[in-house]
Design an enzyme around this catalytic site. Structure first.
Site, PDB file in Angstrom:
ATOM      1  N   THR A  18       0.747  -1.299  -0.040  1.00 25.74           N
ATOM      2  CA  THR A  18      -0.010  -0.057  -0.266  1.00 25.74           C
ATOM      3  C   THR A  18       0.823   1.529   0.029  1.00 25.74           C
ATOM      4  OG1 THR A  18      -1.925  -1.077   1.181  1.00 25.74           O
ATOM      5  CG2 THR A  18      -1.640   1.360   1.046  1.00 25.74           C
ATOM      6  N   LYS A  50      -8.352  -0.246  -1.448  1.00 26.26           N
ATOM      7  CA  LYS A  50      -7.710   0.020  -0.361  1.00 26.26           C
ATOM      8  C   LYS A  50      -8.490   1.628   0.009  1.00 26.26           C
ATOM      9  CE  LYS A  50      -3.645  -2.216  -1.357  1.00 26.26           C
ATOM     10  NZ  LYS A  50      -2.299  -1.943  -1.794  1.00 26.26           N
ATOM     11  N   GLY A  62      -8.872   5.451   3.385  1.00 26.81           N
ATOM     12  CA  GLY A  62      -7.853   4.386   2.774  1.00 26.81           C
ATOM     13  C   GLY A  62      -7.171   3.989   3.984  1.00 26.81           C
ATOM     14  N   CYS A 179       8.926   2.523  -4.724  1.00 26.03           N
ATOM     15  CA  CYS A 179       8.612   1.393  -3.708  1.00 26.03           C
ATOM     16  C   CYS A 179       8.160   0.249  -4.406  1.00 26.03           C
ATOM     17  CB  CYS A 179       7.458   2.076  -2.922  1.00 26.03           C
ATOM     18  SG  CYS A 179       6.895   0.940  -1.676  1.00 26.03           S
TER      19      CYS A 179
END
Length: 192
Positions: A18, A50, A62, A179
């Site tokens: 996430t 999410k 979220g 990421c």
């Protein structure tokens, strides 16, 4: 996050998932998130949702962390919103109190970013209810494994002519380039 509880199927597996960002600019509030869920080094889902609307649709939220835990927290927040209608801050403070003091809730491993037309907040299991620092251009907050990347990108873009949704989308795309636990399958919700 590391899950040491023996009663979970993923016991011992490291969950990374996430990037969630909230951008408030020009009277508009946007929360966006990616869709990747990973266990260890394996992507188990690429299109998780999410980010969603809560209450009667006037709150968006979220989550980052364990999905079942986050849904439990969303349900609890919706109950608090029913108890304190149109009072997001109060509902979040009451949820944070419960989260911090209730033995069952204390074990939940998730963070939430929630907003309505008046406020945007991060909620944590430590009892934190954090409001972003406002600048003349607006505000940005990020959570999750790529949250700091998205936060940095969002802050850099805040002073441009871009609108809140474009900033959130671009910040999430930048986070996905950095990421490994963030992808480009984005869900964006906004409030006028």
């Amino acid at each position: 996050m590391l899950d040491d509880s023996p009663d979970r199927a993923t016991s011992g597996a490291s969950w990374h998932a996430t990037t969630i960002i909230m951008v408030r600019k020009g009277g508009r509030t946007v929360i966006g998130g990616d869709g990747q869920v990973s266990i260890g080094q394996t992507i188990v889902k690429s299109n998780a949702k999410k980010v969603r609307r809560l209450g009667k649709g006037d709150v968006i939220g979220g989550f980052a962390g364990a999905t079942a835990d986050a849904f439990t927290l969303f349900e609890r927040l919706e109950a608090k919103l029913e108890q304190y209608p149109a009072q997001l801050v109060r509902a979040c403070v009451e949820l944070a109190k419960d989260w911090r003091t209730d033995r069952y809730l204390r074990r939940l491993e998730a963070m939430m970013l929630v907003a309505d037309k008046d406020a945007g907040l991060v909620l944590t299991g430590n009892g934190d209810v954090l409001e972003p620092e406002m600048t003349g251009d607006g505000s940005v907050m990020g959570i999750g494994s790529g949250g700091n990347y998205a936060l940095a990108a969002g802050r850099a873009l805040l002073s441009t002519d871009l609108d809140a949704e474009t900033i959130a989308r671009r910040a999430l795309e930048i986070a996905s380039e950095i990421c490994v636990y963030t992808n480009r399958n984005l869900v964006i919700e906004s409030l006028p």
